[in-house]
Design a protein around this motif. Sequence first.
Motif, short mmCIF file in Angstrom:
data_model
loop_
_atom_site.label_atom_id
_atom_site.label_comp_id
_atom_site.label_asym_id
_atom_site.label_seq_id
_atom_site.Cartn_x
_atom_site.Cartn_y
_atom_site.Cartn_z
N THR A 3 0.80 -1.22 0.00
CA THR A 3 0.00 0.00 0.00
C THR A 3 0.83 1.27 0.00
N GLY A 4 2.12 1.15 0.28
CA GLY A 4 2.96 2.34 0.34
C GLY A 4 2.61 3.28 1.48
N GLU A 18 -10.77 -3.09 2.92
CA GLU A 18 -11.52 -2.17 2.06
C GLU A 18 -11.24 -0.71 2.42
N ALA A 19 -10.81 -0.47 3.64
CA ALA A 19 -10.51 0.90 4.06
C ALA A 19 -9.14 1.37 3.58
N GLU A 20 -8.35 0.46 3.01
CA GLU A 20 -7.02 0.83 2.53
C GLU A 20 -7.12 1.69 1.26
N ARG A 21 -6.17 2.56 1.11
CA ARG A 21 -6.13 3.38 -0.10
C ARG A 21 -5.40 2.64 -1.21
N ARG A 34 -7.48 -5.99 -2.44
CA ARG A 34 -7.67 -7.43 -2.54
C ARG A 34 -6.41 -8.17 -2.10
N ALA A 35 -5.26 -7.65 -2.49
CA ALA A 35 -4.01 -8.30 -2.10
C ALA A 35 -3.80 -8.23 -0.59
N VAL A 36 -4.14 -7.12 0.00
CA VAL A 36 -4.02 -6.97 1.45
C VAL A 36 -4.94 -7.97 2.16
N PHE A 37 -6.14 -8.09 1.64
CA PHE A 37 -7.07 -9.06 2.22
C PHE A 37 -6.50 -10.48 2.15
N VAL A 38 -5.93 -10.84 1.01
CA VAL A 38 -5.37 -12.17 0.83
C VAL A 38 -4.25 -12.43 1.83
N VAL A 39 -3.43 -11.42 2.08
CA VAL A 39 -2.31 -11.57 3.01
C VAL A 39 -2.81 -11.93 4.41
N TRP A 40 -3.75 -11.14 4.91
CA TRP A 40 -4.23 -11.36 6.27
C TRP A 40 -5.14 -12.58 6.36
N ALA A 41 -5.90 -12.83 5.30
CA ALA A 41 -6.74 -14.02 5.28
C ALA A 41 -5.89 -15.29 5.29
N PHE A 42 -4.73 -15.23 4.64
CA PHE A 42 -3.83 -16.38 4.63
C PHE A 42 -3.31 -16.68 6.03
#
Length: 476
Positions: free
Chosen positions: A338-339, A433-436, A441-449
């Motif tokens: 996300t930078g 979803e609150a990420e800019r 989707r990639a952030v969700f995948v990381v934490w969901a993993f």
Amino acid sequence: MPETGFDLLRVPVLGRFLHWRHARTVLQVPLLLLSIVMVLHGLFGPSLAPKNLATILSWVHFRGLLVATLLFAGNFFCLACPLMLVRNGVRKIFKPVWNWPRFLRNKWISLVLLVSILFLYELFDLWSSPWLTAWLIILYFAAAVAIDSLFKHASFCKFVCPIGQYNFIAATVSPLEVKVREQQVCTSCTTKDCIRGARNSELVVIQRGCELALFQPRKTGNLDCTFCLDCVQACPHDNVGILSRLPAEELTVDPMRSGVGIISRRKDLAALALVFCFGALLNAFGMVRPIYAFESWIASVLGLNRETPILALIFFLFLVVEPLILIGAAAWITRRLTGQTNSVLAIAIRYSYAFVPLGFGIWLAHYGFHFLTGLFTFIPVAQYAVAGLGKPLLGQPRWSWVGFPQNVVRVFEYGFLGIGLVGSFLVTHRLAEAERGNHRRAVFVVWAFVALLLWCAALWLMSQPMEMRGVVLIGG
């Protein structure tokens, strides 16, 4: 706009009872009497755990009923807590004069105590010792009375009680919340009785307000709420209810909360959430056979021959090293994707709350196993205890009354784990979803993993033969 939906205080009979200012006392008295019976039986009854009310009721029924109540309703065990009944009685003699120290107004003490109880539970096999269990109950009452006799408000509940903190974090996934019915009514209120307490014409407090400093119009969620209903009794407009809400939704938002602050800035609350999840895995691991092989391996590698350092190392690995690796790596990847300018720690804190539903699912599966497989054991134990007084008024003990078969209970276990995983997925999705940017989707995948890894570990643990601690089939 007024809150719509289910309100427990609007339910006939039950709602009127809960609205009664003496309702809490009526709930506390039976639990206080039961606590006294447990202590006496633990100290002077049989030393065999499955025949003692102290161990059976503490480690089988209390824990099972606790998580079930939290799942279906909310923090009603704190509402009925007998410790507060004793504490209120002592406060009529010893008036507290001090405020809780500002630098201790956090969850670190209670977090250390929670980990300590989990550690001592394994080290001293508390489930198998009625005597130690009885003394643990006594010490709990003594600590509550001592602290709240010195410090004002509900200092023990808010900053010290480890069971209370467990309830607070677990109640974030509960379907009910004590909250105002209509914000406009609170806006026009000038007395603020829900926080200050109700006073008569002589300005004498006749009903205290919230002792945990939760101002109802600005309260969000169940964190730090004991469901004591003091705000309900104090509100002159009857504007506080026990309302339905979407479970775990409070974990996805980050407003300034009365009495709690902004949870994305609370390192102590985030640590509590992680201990809640990883501690669930650790507690379950201590009850399956592979733990003994793991302990033997550590002993041989490090040349240790005492259980205390081995167990301490296991706790360190589960509650410190494992979260640092998994949560730290996920936070670092999120920052790279996300930078963000936020630190890795800040990201880790925010996403730590996503693991609360999964942790609750693990606790529910674990405690539910012991509760359901030993559901009826309190009956023969109570019969045995009464018979020990000289007259079998409850009849002869029926030791064949145990609980449901393990193969039936396994279905519930896996269901609870599945619900917990889905809950963590949903919370993670809302946070991502609150990420800019375009990497949500990639952030969700990381934490969901990460959640999926923990779920797989829990599934493996629950598939192992689990010790029937405190519950065995006993011949008459």
